[in-house]
Design a protein around this motif. Sequence first.
Motif, PDB file in Angstrom:
ATOM      1  N   CYS A  22       0.837  -1.203   0.000  1.00 24.62           N
ATOM      2  CA  CYS A  22       0.000   0.000   0.000  1.00 24.62           C
ATOM      3  C   CYS A  22       0.875   1.257   0.000  1.00 24.62           C
ATOM      4  O   CYS A  22       1.604   1.503   0.962  1.00 24.62           O
ATOM      5  CB  CYS A  22      -0.911   0.016   1.224  1.00 24.62           C
ATOM      6  SG  CYS A  22      -1.777   1.586   1.375  1.00 24.62           S
ATOM      7  N   GLY A  51      -5.995   3.240   2.796  1.00 25.85           N
ATOM      8  CA  GLY A  51      -5.310   2.486   1.744  1.00 25.85           C
ATOM      9  C   GLY A  51      -6.284   2.107   0.644  1.00 25.85           C
ATOM     10  O   GLY A  51      -5.973   2.206  -0.553  1.00 25.85           O
ATOM     11  N   PRO A 173      -3.614   3.390  10.291  1.00 23.19           N
ATOM     12  CA  PRO A 173      -4.659   2.531  10.865  1.00 23.19           C
ATOM     13  C   PRO A 173      -4.287   1.066  11.097  1.00 23.19           C
ATOM     14  O   PRO A 173      -4.863   0.421  11.971  1.00 23.19           O
ATOM     15  CB  PRO A 173      -5.811   2.658   9.869  1.00 23.19           C
ATOM     16  CG  PRO A 173      -5.603   3.983   9.225  1.00 23.19           C
ATOM     17  CD  PRO A 173      -4.109   4.145   9.124  1.00 23.19           C
TER      18      PRO A 173
HETATM   19  S1  SF4 Z   1      -1.961   1.413   7.452  1.00 28.15           S
HETATM   20 FE1  SF4 Z   1      -3.492   1.706   5.828  1.00 28.15          FE
HETATM   21  S2  SF4 Z   1      -2.749   3.506   4.685  1.00 28.15           S
HETATM   22 FE2  SF4 Z   1      -1.039   2.768   5.913  1.00 28.15          FE
HETATM   23  S3  SF4 Z   1       0.103   1.401   4.536  1.00 28.15           S
HETATM   24 FE3  SF4 Z   1      -1.329   0.122   5.742  1.00 28.15          FE
HETATM   25  S4  SF4 Z   1      -3.174  -0.067   4.448  1.00 28.15           S
HETATM   26 FE4  SF4 Z   1      -1.964   1.669   3.665  1.00 28.15          FE
END
Ligand code: SF4
Length: 454
Positions: A22, A51, A173
């Motif tokens: 991501c 994401g 998150p």
């Molecule tokens: S926490 Fe969410 S935004 Fe951050 S890399 Fe993981 S999936 Fe992506």
Amino acid sequence: MEAKTQTKTESKNLQVVTDVVCPFCGTLCDDLKIIKDGNTIVDTMNACVIGNEKFKSAQDGHRIMTPLERDDNSAEFTPVSYDYAIEKAAQILAKAKRPLFYGWSSTSCEAQEVGNELAELCGGVTDNTASVCHGPSVLAIQTVGAPCCTLGEVKNRADLIIYWGCNPVHAHPRHMSRYSIYPRGFFTERGFKDRTTIVVDPRPTDTAKQADVYVPVEQGKDYELLDALRTALRGEKIEQEVVGGIPREKIVELGELCKSKKFGLLFFGMGVTQTTGKHRNIDIAISFVADMNKYTKFNLIAMRGHYNVSGSGQVMSWQSGFPFAMDFSRGYARYNPGETAANDILARGECDAAFVIASDPGAHFPVSSMKYYARIPTVCIDPHYTPTTGVSSIVMPSTIVGVEEEGTAYRMDNVPIRCRKVADAPEGILSDHEILERLYHRVKELKGEAGGQH
Ligand code: SF4
């Protein structure tokens, strides 16, 4: 390579691409599954809400589909070709005496490498978004060093997690579920039952609500509290009854709790780096961690925001020795944050051209700085319309690294990870890397024609 990791689902048109990274925050989760119907991303699995949005928004129609040139001092833009836009951009950069190059944090290390070379070729200043977020952490870590480890070690070993001045529930998150609090690790088989979580924050954030211990430090008193904590660790008396809003007995208890654990981690965010004390807060946090290593194993990791801001620091450091705010105007790399950071230069009106890529200073810098940006010749590269593209002279769309383009990025613990391509970009859109390569070669030609010094 791709064929190996793509499997067909029951529908003959749907494909699931596995092991996708991501490209949003510094957690760089690498276990996503992207569900595609042809070239259309229809859903994601394992991604958090942010994401998921990154992948979905790549194809939602808010993309810039052609290079643009802003009509003189107006808000109107005329579509132009890449050849025209690159030529114009090269002319702007080749003519400038001290151009500013800013951003870099949401693109690949490969693009960053060429971009920094372009900045050097132009005798400009190159800076990344750390200068307005974790710059103080980088300064402090360069000054005194820092005990660090990987997020894998956190997952497998850490039985004490401190989140200080950060709120991963909203900003990162999956940090807690993948690495710090909830996963079952080699020495933390029972997951969160084997861990203690402390949150230090002036506000009772959603992360604080999940903590075993919440420490409501007074706003801007992080340094004082860390100092008192170090005093308590040494077994000395804390003179004040209350420090940073926390009673003395509670601070002593906290120190004892930290000492009782086998492997502690201090994660810290902008609540510490951008409040009173700035890099001094991180100096003392590092000293606290160093003290803790007399009793147990303890490390610290900065909660980096943009997915490849760590990579930009790495690339700048291995190219020229400094991690951000690098000034080539004297013909060699110089670094003096407070003088050579992007906002310092814009605020003082010191650059005569600017180049922005993979970031949006229009949304984050002071209005006065952006007013100056809007008055000088500027180039902005971004896949989407942003407040910055709206006031730039030349705008070039690019592909999205980690969605439409492969590329290397560094996670917040400085582990390099290869981002995958999962879908084709809109037809004709170039990558950041290709645009930068073409710009570099054209500026070099122009400098040669003009008998430039590089
Ligand atoms: S926490 Fe969410 S935004 Fe951050 S890399 Fe993981 S999936 Fe992506």
